[in-house]
Design a protein around this motif. Structure first.
Motif, PDB file in Angstrom:
ATOM      1  N   ALA A  58       0.838  -1.201   0.000  1.00  0.00           N
ATOM      2  CA  ALA A  58       0.000   0.000   0.000  1.00  0.00           C
ATOM      3  C   ALA A  58       0.870   1.247   0.000  1.00  0.00           C
ATOM      4  N   PHE A  59       1.908   1.243   0.817  1.00  0.00           N
ATOM      5  CA  PHE A  59       2.780   2.416   0.895  1.00  0.00           C
ATOM      6  C   PHE A  59       3.465   2.668  -0.440  1.00  0.00           C
ATOM      7  N   LEU A  60       4.009   1.603  -1.025  1.00  0.00           N
ATOM      8  CA  LEU A  60       4.728   1.779  -2.302  1.00  0.00           C
ATOM      9  C   LEU A  60       3.776   2.283  -3.391  1.00  0.00           C
ATOM     10  N   CYS A  61       2.561   1.701  -3.428  1.00  0.00           N
ATOM     11  CA  CYS A  61       1.593   2.159  -4.440  1.00  0.00           C
ATOM     12  C   CYS A  61       1.232   3.621  -4.199  1.00  0.00           C
ATOM     13  N   GLY A  62       1.067   3.984  -2.943  1.00  0.00           N
ATOM     14  CA  GLY A  62       0.722   5.363  -2.612  1.00  0.00           C
ATOM     15  C   GLY A  62       1.799   6.325  -3.086  1.00  0.00           C
ATOM     16  N   ILE A  67       4.026  10.434  -6.895  1.00  0.00           N
ATOM     17  CA  ILE A  67       5.000  10.830  -7.922  1.00  0.00           C
ATOM     18  C   ILE A  67       4.307  10.995  -9.275  1.00  0.00           C
ATOM     19  N   SER A  68       3.435  10.036  -9.628  1.00  0.00           N
ATOM     20  CA  SER A  68       2.750  10.141 -10.929  1.00  0.00           C
ATOM     21  C   SER A  68       1.896  11.390 -10.973  1.00  0.00           C
ATOM     22  N   GLY A  69       1.152  11.638  -9.902  1.00  0.00           N
ATOM     23  CA  GLY A  69       0.266  12.803  -9.868  1.00  0.00           C
ATOM     24  C   GLY A  69       1.057  14.074 -10.067  1.00  0.00           C
ATOM     25  N   PHE A  70       2.112  14.214  -9.284  1.00  0.00           N
ATOM     26  CA  PHE A  70       2.881  15.451  -9.376  1.00  0.00           C
ATOM     27  C   PHE A  70       3.542  15.584 -10.747  1.00  0.00           C
ATOM     28  N   SER A  71       4.076  14.458 -11.249  1.00  0.00           N
ATOM     29  CA  SER A  71       4.746  14.535 -12.556  1.00  0.00           C
ATOM     30  C   SER A  71       3.755  14.940 -13.643  1.00  0.00           C
ATOM     31  N   LEU A  72       2.538  14.394 -13.554  1.00  0.00           N
ATOM     32  CA  LEU A  72       1.519  14.728 -14.555  1.00  0.00           C
ATOM     33  C   LEU A  72       1.267  16.229 -14.563  1.00  0.00           C
ATOM     34  N   LEU A  73       1.064  16.791 -13.376  1.00  0.00           N
ATOM     35  CA  LEU A  73       0.782  18.228 -13.299  1.00  0.00           C
ATOM     36  C   LEU A  73       1.983  19.035 -13.775  1.00  0.00           C
ATOM     37  N   TYR A  74       3.155  18.633 -13.326  1.00  0.00           N
ATOM     38  CA  TYR A  74       4.368  19.370 -13.670  1.00  0.00           C
ATOM     39  C   TYR A  74       4.562  19.360 -15.187  1.00  0.00           C
ATOM     40  N   TYR A  75       4.408  18.190 -15.787  1.00  0.00           N
ATOM     41  CA  TYR A  75       4.638  18.078 -17.224  1.00  0.00           C
ATOM     42  C   TYR A  75       3.588  18.862 -18.014  1.00  0.00           C
ATOM     43  N   PRO A  98      -4.473  19.085  -4.444  1.00  0.00           N
ATOM     44  CA  PRO A  98      -5.657  18.225  -4.540  1.00  0.00           C
ATOM     45  C   PRO A  98      -5.484  17.025  -5.483  1.00  0.00           C
ATOM     46  N   VAL A  99      -5.016  17.299  -6.715  1.00  0.00           N
ATOM     47  CA  VAL A  99      -4.931  16.208  -7.689  1.00  0.00           C
ATOM     48  C   VAL A  99      -3.862  15.195  -7.265  1.00  0.00           C
ATOM     49  N   THR A 100      -2.715  15.699  -6.771  1.00  0.00           N
ATOM     50  CA  THR A 100      -1.659  14.794  -6.306  1.00  0.00           C
ATOM     51  C   THR A 100      -2.185  13.903  -5.179  1.00  0.00           C
ATOM     52  N   PHE A 101      -2.915  14.506  -4.259  1.00  0.00           N
ATOM     53  CA  PHE A 101      -3.459  13.766  -3.129  1.00  0.00           C
ATOM     54  C   PHE A 101      -4.444  12.690  -3.594  1.00  0.00           C
ATOM     55  N   GLU A 102      -5.352  13.087  -4.497  1.00  0.00           N
ATOM     56  CA  GLU A 102      -6.359  12.122  -4.957  1.00  0.00           C
ATOM     57  C   GLU A 102      -5.690  10.939  -5.661  1.00  0.00           C
ATOM     58  N   LEU A 103      -4.668  11.236  -6.463  1.00  0.00           N
ATOM     59  CA  LEU A 103      -4.009  10.137  -7.179  1.00  0.00           C
ATOM     60  C   LEU A 103      -3.230   9.232  -6.213  1.00  0.00           C
ATOM     61  N   THR A 104      -2.705   9.821  -5.143  1.00  0.00           N
ATOM     62  CA  THR A 104      -2.032   9.001  -4.130  1.00  0.00           C
ATOM     63  C   THR A 104      -3.002   7.968  -3.565  1.00  0.00           C
TER      64      THR A 104
ATOM     65  N   LEU B 225      -8.656  -2.154   6.978  1.00  0.00           N
ATOM     66  CA  LEU B 225      -8.152  -1.107   7.862  1.00  0.00           C
ATOM     67  C   LEU B 225      -7.428  -0.019   7.062  1.00  0.00           C
ATOM     68  N   ILE B 226      -6.598  -0.432   6.100  1.00  0.00           N
ATOM     69  CA  ILE B 226      -5.864   0.578   5.330  1.00  0.00           C
ATOM     70  C   ILE B 226      -6.828   1.363   4.446  1.00  0.00           C
ATOM     71  N   LEU B 227      -7.797   0.655   3.857  1.00  0.00           N
ATOM     72  CA  LEU B 227      -8.783   1.381   3.036  1.00  0.00           C
ATOM     73  C   LEU B 227      -9.530   2.391   3.892  1.00  0.00           C
ATOM     74  N   ALA B 228      -9.855   1.993   5.126  1.00  0.00           N
ATOM     75  CA  ALA B 228     -10.526   2.935   6.021  1.00  0.00           C
ATOM     76  C   ALA B 228      -9.610   4.110   6.311  1.00  0.00           C
ATOM     77  N   GLY B 229      -8.340   3.810   6.538  1.00  0.00           N
ATOM     78  CA  GLY B 229      -7.374   4.859   6.852  1.00  0.00           C
ATOM     79  C   GLY B 229      -7.202   5.859   5.724  1.00  0.00           C
ATOM     80  N   ILE B 230      -7.239   5.379   4.474  1.00  0.00           N
ATOM     81  CA  ILE B 230      -7.057   6.329   3.371  1.00  0.00           C
ATOM     82  C   ILE B 230      -8.387   6.933   2.925  1.00  0.00           C
ATOM     83  N   SER B 231      -9.508   6.235   3.223  1.00  0.00           N
ATOM     84  CA  SER B 231     -10.804   6.799   2.838  1.00  0.00           C
ATOM     85  C   SER B 231     -11.178   7.974   3.718  1.00  0.00           C
ATOM     86  N   THR B 232     -10.700   7.973   4.950  1.00  0.00           N
ATOM     87  CA  THR B 232     -11.079   9.045   5.864  1.00  0.00           C
ATOM     88  C   THR B 232     -10.592  10.406   5.353  1.00  0.00           C
ATOM     89  N   PRO B 233      -9.284  10.579   5.072  1.00  0.00           N
ATOM     90  CA  PRO B 233      -8.901  11.871   4.490  1.00  0.00           C
ATOM     91  C   PRO B 233      -9.508  12.081   3.103  1.00  0.00           C
TER      92      PRO B 233
END
Lengths: 178, 492
Positions: A58-62, A67-75, A98-104, B225-233
């Motif tokens: 999950a962390f790595l995907c996030g 990175i993808s979100g920011f790169s998209l906007l930057y480019y 906002p967009v970077t966050f949503e893509l994360t 749990l992780i989905l809940a954690g990221i869905s909240t923000p």
């Protein structure tokens, strides 16, 4: 007895199931798997199941999403086609949030769930490989590989001692589409 | 989730006698495994007619163009955006219930999260239709996404909150759908293993081959749990961004910094009200009284009261800031809201959203089903008016008095709105019919920790002092699913 592939101990209560696991482990009977209709806490530790590594995925995907979100906007906004919109800068960090966050979040959720489905062999249309149909309803089931553990009578009595309501000797591994 | 130990003094989350794991399954699968009853058919017919009206009104809009709506040069945004924000707001409670309450280990969510999440999905679908419909040329809707295109490398403007909205809503929908469906897998597997023939084949495709072994459950819980954690923000960001559609503009009445938290509170407020509206009927029609108990209803009413109060404070803060800012346009915008031609909308909003939830301070009202139901609808009406007031009253009088105008909806505006409610209920009723409306696996966790049956057993075995038994007994009097005899029996 020779055709038996798996011995299934049916329990009606999770506490009895835990007791059954203890009794089997004390007698050095290896447990193939446990099937329950709901998650039971503490069972992983008892069975020696290592903690899941999905949080790392999950962390790595996030991070990939960030990175993808920011790169998209930057480019698009700053590099490829910078536009003067109301005199606003083309590299405004607050506007990129906002967009970077949503893509994360999107990458994290989709990546983690895909990893979960992949590792647990879950995908649409996969034939359900259930050892007993009641395991998804009201039975807590311990499955023991009958070929690895020869002393079936001992296993039978251990399970019944722990409160098993039923002990089945399955000749097939899966019962789903019988 | 099952590691949790309930205090015996806490009110039961499941009432009823002889509750076993299989009885939970039997009770919850009644609507799924049997032919629908009359009430369902009546509801479904009405909802489907509504959905037809929606199809007709939207098709008419696409055929004629936005001219079919009552918009004019001054009020360029009215019911479409009002309904959009209203639906998105309603959608928020589902994620709140499943994510935030999961993080806070609120076990009472287990009985209501499934239907609340379903409500989220359907409400966001309704909301998304407005975004597409109000574009005027909906077949070009994909222009909102940054796709390489034939116009040279012309990209979307990422400084615009409308583009943020597209990302927020589509992410929100995707993540909610994934969260909901993953949570459904164990319960679909239960349906599959009890079915036969064609139904078994269909549910086995839908169940993704779920078996319920230890490792899968372990991963399932981590994922939840992780989905809940990221869905909240996520859920907080979505409505914050929706509010920025207005807040980043320069229209008096719109560009206020209080909008993000105020919109989020309003979303929770209207979302819980909609959950209440739906669940009070569902529990009655499907006999879920033992699972969705008075404790749930009361807890939701408390949340409605708290968020209603936050919304009330936000309204007053807006008025104060309009005065305190010293900006004459800002002052006029608010004076016009309160006493201008749309005074009736403003005061309907104030009555429904600020005054009516305050009634929930009274326990009698909080625990009365008919009043709760009526108030939940009042709140939803109030929240619709809130968005209407913000949007239309801020727009209808701008800086030049010669361009002042009023907004009058056409039949298409009304048709799309009523129709979207029909669409929502059609989807919800189909959900009740084909999928378990209560998360069975999660409710089963509560049988041996938080059920009335378990607590009664503990009392019988003498684990409680007399005054504690008395306290517990008193707490049970409000439950409509616990009988007088059962309560009296406890003291013996």
């Amino acid at each position: 007895m020779s055709d038996t592939k798996y011995i299934l101990g049916h329990f009606e209560h999770p506490d009895d199931l835990m007791d059954g696991i203890d009794k089997l482990q004390k007698s050095n009977v290896s447990i193939y798997d446990v099937y329950t209709p709901m998650p039971i806490h503490g069972i992983e530790a008892k069975l020696g199941v290592p903690p899941s590594r999905l949080p790392i995925v999950a962390f790595l995907c996030g991070i990939t999403g960030t990175i993808s979100g920011f790169s998209l906007l930057y480019y698009t906004l700053h590099k490829d086609w910078p536009m003067n919109i109301g005199g606003k800068p083309t590299l405004p960090f607050p506007d990129y949030v906002p967009v970077t966050f949503e893509l994360t979040i999107l990458f994290c959720a989709l990546g983690m769930v895909a990893a979960f489905y992949f590792r647990s062999h879950l995908f649409p249309g996969r034939a359900p490989r259930v050892m007993d149909l009641r395991a998804t309803n009201d039975r807590f089931i311990i499955a023991i590989d009958a070929k690895d553990n020869r002393d079936h009578e001992k296993i039978d009595s251990l399970l019944k001692d722990a409160g098993a309501v039923e002990v089945l000797y399955n000749e097939r591994k899966y019962v789903s589409y019988e | 989730m099952s590691s949790h130990n309930e205090s015996i003094l806490r009110e039961p989350l499941i009432t009823g006698e002889n509750i076993t794991y299989s009885k939970v399954t039997e009770d919850i699968l009644v609507p799924v495994e049997n032919k629908p009853n009359k009430a369902w058919w009546i509801g479904f017919t009405m909802a489907a007619l509504g959905a037809l009206l929606w199809v007709f009104s939207v098709s008419y809009t696409f055929w004629t163009g936005i001219g079919a709506w009552g918009l004019n040069k001054t009020v360029g945004w009215a019911w479409d955006i009002t309904d959009f924000v209203w639906w998105v707001g309603i959608g928020h409670a589902g994620t709140l219930i499943s994510a935030v309450l999961l993080l806070f280990r609120q076990n009472w969510r287990n009985s209501i999260n499934r239907s609340a999440e379903a409500m989220t999905i359907f409400a966001v679908i309704c909301a998304a239709t407005y975004v597409v419909a109000h574009m005027g040329r909906p077949w070009l809707a994909y222009w909102i996404f940054p796709l390489p295109n034939q116009f040279g490398s012309l990209w979307v403007n990422f400084n615009s909150p409308l583009v943020w909205d597209a990302f927020a809503i589509s992410t929100y929908f995707t993540v909610s759908l994934v969260f909901w469906y993953t949570g459904l897998l164990p319960d679909i597997a239960t349906v599959r293993d009890r079915a036969s023939g064609l139904r078994r084949r269909i549910y086995s495709i839908l169940s993704f081959g779920w078996t319920g072994n230890v490792k899968t459950w372990q991963r399932f819980e981590i994922v939840s749990l992780i989905l809940a954690g990221i869905s909240t923000p996520l859920v907080l960001s979505v409505h914050t961004i929706v509010s920025m559609d207005f807040a980043t503009s320069v229209i008096p009445g719109w560009h206020t910094t209080i909008f993000p938290p105020y919109f989020v509170a309003g979303a929770i407020f209207s979302g819980f009200a909609m959950v209440q509206t739906l669940l009070l009927i569902t529990r009655k029609v499907l006999n879920f009284e033992n699972y969705i108990t008075m404790f749930h209803i009361e807890s939701m009413n408390v949340i409605i009261m708290v968020t209603g109060s936050i919304v009330g404070v936000a309204y007053l803060t807006e008025l104060f800031i309009a005065w305190y800012s010293g900006s004459e346009y800002e002052m006029y915008a608010f004076a016009n809201r309160v006493a201008g031609p749309y005074w009736w909308a403003y005061w309907s909003m104030m009555t429904c959203n600020v005054i009516s939830p305050q009634l929930f301070w009274f326990k009698k009202i909080r625990t009365s089903i008919p009043i709760s139901w009526a108030l939940s609808i009042v709140v939803n009406i109030g929240m619709w008016f809130e968005r209407f007031v913000i949007i239309v009253t801020s727009l209808h009088r701008d800086y030049i008095p010669s361009s002042w105008a009023m907004f009058y909806p056409t039949w298409t505006d009304v048709g799309i709105f009523i129709g979207s409610i029909g669409l929502f209920f059609t989807l919800f009723l189909l959900f009740l019919r084909f999928l378990p409306a209560i998360a069975m696996a999660e409710v089963k966790l509560l049988v041996h920790s938080a059920s009335h049956q378990q607590k009664r057993k503990l009392i019988k075995e003498g684990h409680l002092k007399a005054d504690q038994v008395e306290y517990y007994k008193e707490s049970l009097t409000k439950y409509d699913s616990v009988s007088e005899e059962e309560i009296n029996e406890l003291a013996k």
